[in-house]
Design a protein around this motif. Structure first.
Motif, mmCIF file in Angstrom:
data_model
loop_
_atom_site.group_PDB
_atom_site.id
_atom_site.type_symbol
_atom_site.label_atom_id
_atom_site.label_comp_id
_atom_site.label_asym_id
_atom_site.label_seq_id
_atom_site.Cartn_x
_atom_site.Cartn_y
_atom_site.Cartn_z
ATOM 1 N N UNK A 117 30.614 43.799 36.193
ATOM 2 C CA UNK A 117 30.313 42.723 35.246
ATOM 3 C C UNK A 117 31.454 42.577 34.233
ATOM 4 N N UNK A 118 31.970 43.712 33.745
ATOM 5 C CA UNK A 118 33.088 43.656 32.805
ATOM 6 C C UNK A 118 34.335 43.099 33.499
ATOM 7 N N UNK A 119 34.552 43.501 34.742
ATOM 8 C CA UNK A 119 35.689 43.024 35.522
ATOM 9 C C UNK A 119 35.639 41.499 35.663
ATOM 10 N N UNK A 120 34.469 40.958 36.011
ATOM 11 C CA UNK A 120 34.317 39.506 36.158
ATOM 12 C C UNK A 120 34.578 38.810 34.821
ATOM 13 N N UNK A 168 38.267 38.674 34.201
ATOM 14 C CA UNK A 168 38.861 37.685 35.105
ATOM 15 C C UNK A 168 38.659 36.271 34.584
ATOM 16 N N UNK A 169 37.465 35.974 34.108
ATOM 17 C CA UNK A 169 37.150 34.614 33.675
ATOM 18 C C UNK A 169 37.714 34.295 32.301
ATOM 19 N N UNK A 170 37.815 35.304 31.434
ATOM 20 C CA UNK A 170 38.321 35.066 30.085
ATOM 21 C C UNK A 170 39.831 35.263 29.983
ATOM 22 N N UNK A 182 41.244 37.785 28.971
ATOM 23 C CA UNK A 182 41.435 38.420 27.666
ATOM 24 C C UNK A 182 40.423 39.541 27.534
ATOM 25 N N UNK A 183 40.884 40.735 27.194
ATOM 26 C CA UNK A 183 39.972 41.857 27.006
ATOM 27 C C UNK A 183 39.113 41.648 25.759
ATOM 28 N N UNK A 184 39.691 41.059 24.709
ATOM 29 C CA UNK A 184 38.914 40.868 23.479
ATOM 30 C C UNK A 184 37.814 39.839 23.684
ATOM 31 N N UNK A 185 38.126 38.720 24.357
ATOM 32 C CA UNK A 185 37.095 37.706 24.589
ATOM 33 C C UNK A 185 36.031 38.222 25.550
ATOM 34 N N UNK A 186 36.459 38.986 26.568
ATOM 35 C CA UNK A 186 35.490 39.565 27.505
ATOM 36 C C UNK A 186 34.569 40.543 26.788
ATOM 37 N N UNK A 187 35.117 41.317 25.868
ATOM 38 C CA UNK A 187 34.296 42.269 25.116
ATOM 39 C C UNK A 187 33.263 41.542 24.262
ATOM 40 N N UNK A 188 33.684 40.461 23.612
ATOM 41 C CA UNK A 188 32.747 39.666 22.816
ATOM 42 C C UNK A 188 31.646 39.103 23.688
ATOM 43 N N UNK A 189 32.026 38.596 24.840
ATOM 44 C CA UNK A 189 31.054 38.001 25.777
ATOM 45 C C UNK A 189 30.046 39.046 26.257
ATOM 46 N N UNK A 219 46.984 38.751 30.009
ATOM 47 C CA UNK A 219 46.333 39.593 31.008
ATOM 48 C C UNK A 219 46.459 38.847 32.332
ATOM 49 N N UNK A 220 47.165 39.435 33.291
ATOM 50 C CA UNK A 220 47.468 38.743 34.550
ATOM 51 C C UNK A 220 46.786 39.476 35.707
ATOM 52 N N UNK A 221 45.875 38.795 36.440
ATOM 53 C CA UNK A 221 45.230 39.432 37.593
ATOM 54 C C UNK A 221 46.240 39.742 38.698
#
Length: 285
Positions: A7-10, A13-15, A17-24, A55-57
Motif C-alpha cells: 500500500x505504501x509502495x503504491x 508510485x502515485x504521488x 513523493x515520500x512526503x505526500x505518500x506519508x500524508x496520504x 523520486x524516480x521509479x
C-alpha cells in the motif's frame, strides 16, 4: 513482504513523493521510507531512485505496480466477502466531513436502531476504490468522479471565501470583486493535487479580460494559511467555515464560489433501507 508495504509502495508510485505518500497514508515520512527500504531488501531490487528533488521509479517498479494494486484489490474483496451479513454500512470520508457525517449517522441509527454504521477515514483515491471494490458502501467527495460502475449523487454545496493575511491591502473589507484580485498573486496547491479548486477559480475568471496571477504552488507539506502569512500580498480560497488566527476572509461581491459535495455509490447494488436513510440524512444534515 507485507500488504501495508505494498500500500505504501503504491502511494509513493502515485504521488512520486515520500512526503505526500506519508500524508496520504497517515504515517510519518521516515516510517514510509523505512517500510519501502524493507520491501526493497525483501525483493532484492531498487524500487525508487531518490534525490533531494525527485523520486524516480525503476523498471522493477513498473513491473511490480500492477501486481501490487491487484493484491490490494484482493484484500478489499476478501474483507467485503467475509463481512457480517447483518445491517451494516461503511461510510468512507475524510475528517473535514466528520461533523456532518456523524450527525447523519446518528439520525440513521435512530431510524434503524439495530444498524451498525462505520465512519472510515480514507484519502480521496482510496475512498473511490473502496466503494468500487465493495469494501465501503458509499464515499463522500468534493466534486465528482467519472468511473464505470459508480453512481454519483450530489448532496450539498460548500461555499468558498477569499482569504488573505490581515496585512493584505484588501483585508478589512467585507467583500471584493474578482477583477480587484487580479493585481495580487493567487496561492494554490499544484493543479495535479487540487484539480477541483483550479477548475472553480478558472471558471470564475472566465468572463474577465485577465485571469488570476498565480504565485508559486503551495508545497504539499505547507498550509495555505501559513503561506498567506509569509506572503502578505497574496490571496487564496478557503472553505467558508475555516477560521484561522491572522487570516482575513472576504466575500466575493458577485456571490460565493461553490464546490459540490457528492456521495459515490456502486451502481450495481440495491440500496438498503439503511443506506437510503443515511443518504437522506446527509442531504439534510
Amino acid at each position: 513482504m507485507e500488504l501495508r508495504q505494498l500500500a505504501y509502495f503504491v502511494a509513493v508510485c502515485e504521488e512520486l513523493s515520500f512526503s505526500r505518500a506519508a500524508t496520504r497514508c497517515f504515517i510519518s515520512q521516515s516510517a514510509i521510507s523505512h517500510q519501502i527500504a524493507r520491501l526493497e531488501r525483501d525483493l532484492g531490487v531498487t524500487l525508487f531512485e531518490r534525490s533531494t528533488r525527485s523520486v524516480v521509479p525503476t523498471d522493477a517498479t513498473t513491473r511490480l505496480l500492477p501486481l501490487a494494486k491487484q493484491m490490494l484489490s484482493l484484500e478489499s474483496a476478501i474483507r467485503a466477502a467475509v463481512r457480517a451479513s447483518g445491517p451494516r454500512i461503511r461510510l468512507a470520508a475524510n475528517m473535514s466531513f466528520a461533523t456532518r457525517s456523524l450527525s447523519a449517522i446518528a439520525g440513521a441509527r435512530a431510524a434503524h436502531p439495530g444498524a451498525e454504521i462505520e465512519f472510515v477515514i480514507k484519502p480521496f483515491r482510496q475512498r473511490i476504490q473502496a466503494v468500487a471494490d465493495g469494501d465501503c458502501d458509499l464515499a463522500l467527495i468534493r466534486g465528482s468522479v467519472d468511473q464505470p460502475g459508480l453512481d454519483v449523487e450530489k448532496l450539498w454545496v460548500e461555499d468558498l471565501v477569499i482569504a488573505t493575511s490581515t496585512g493584505h491591502p484588501l483585508a478589512g473589507r467585507q467583500d471584493v470583486a474578482l477583477a480587484e484580485l487580479s493585481d495580487y498573486p493567487l496561492l494554490l496547491p499544484p493543479e495535479s493535487e487540487q484539480v477541483l479548486l483550479h477548475n472553480v477559480v478558472r471558471a470564475a475568471f472566465a468572463d474577465l479580460p485577465t485571469g488570476p496571477v498565480y504565485g508559486p504552488p503551495i508545497p504539499p507539506d505547507h498550509t495555505a494559511t501559513m503561506e498567506l502569512i509569509n506572503r502578505p500580498d497574496a490571496w487564496t480560497v478557503l472553505y467558508a467555515d475555516s477560521q484561522t488566527e491572522g487570516i482575513a476572509t472576504l466575500r466575493l461581491a458577485k456571490g460565493p464560489l461553490r464546490i459540490p459535495v457528492s456521495a459515490v455509490i456502486r451502481g450495481d447494488i440495491r440500496r438498503s433501507p439503511i443506506l437510503t436513510t443515511l443518504l437522506a440524512a446527509l442531504h439534510s444534515a
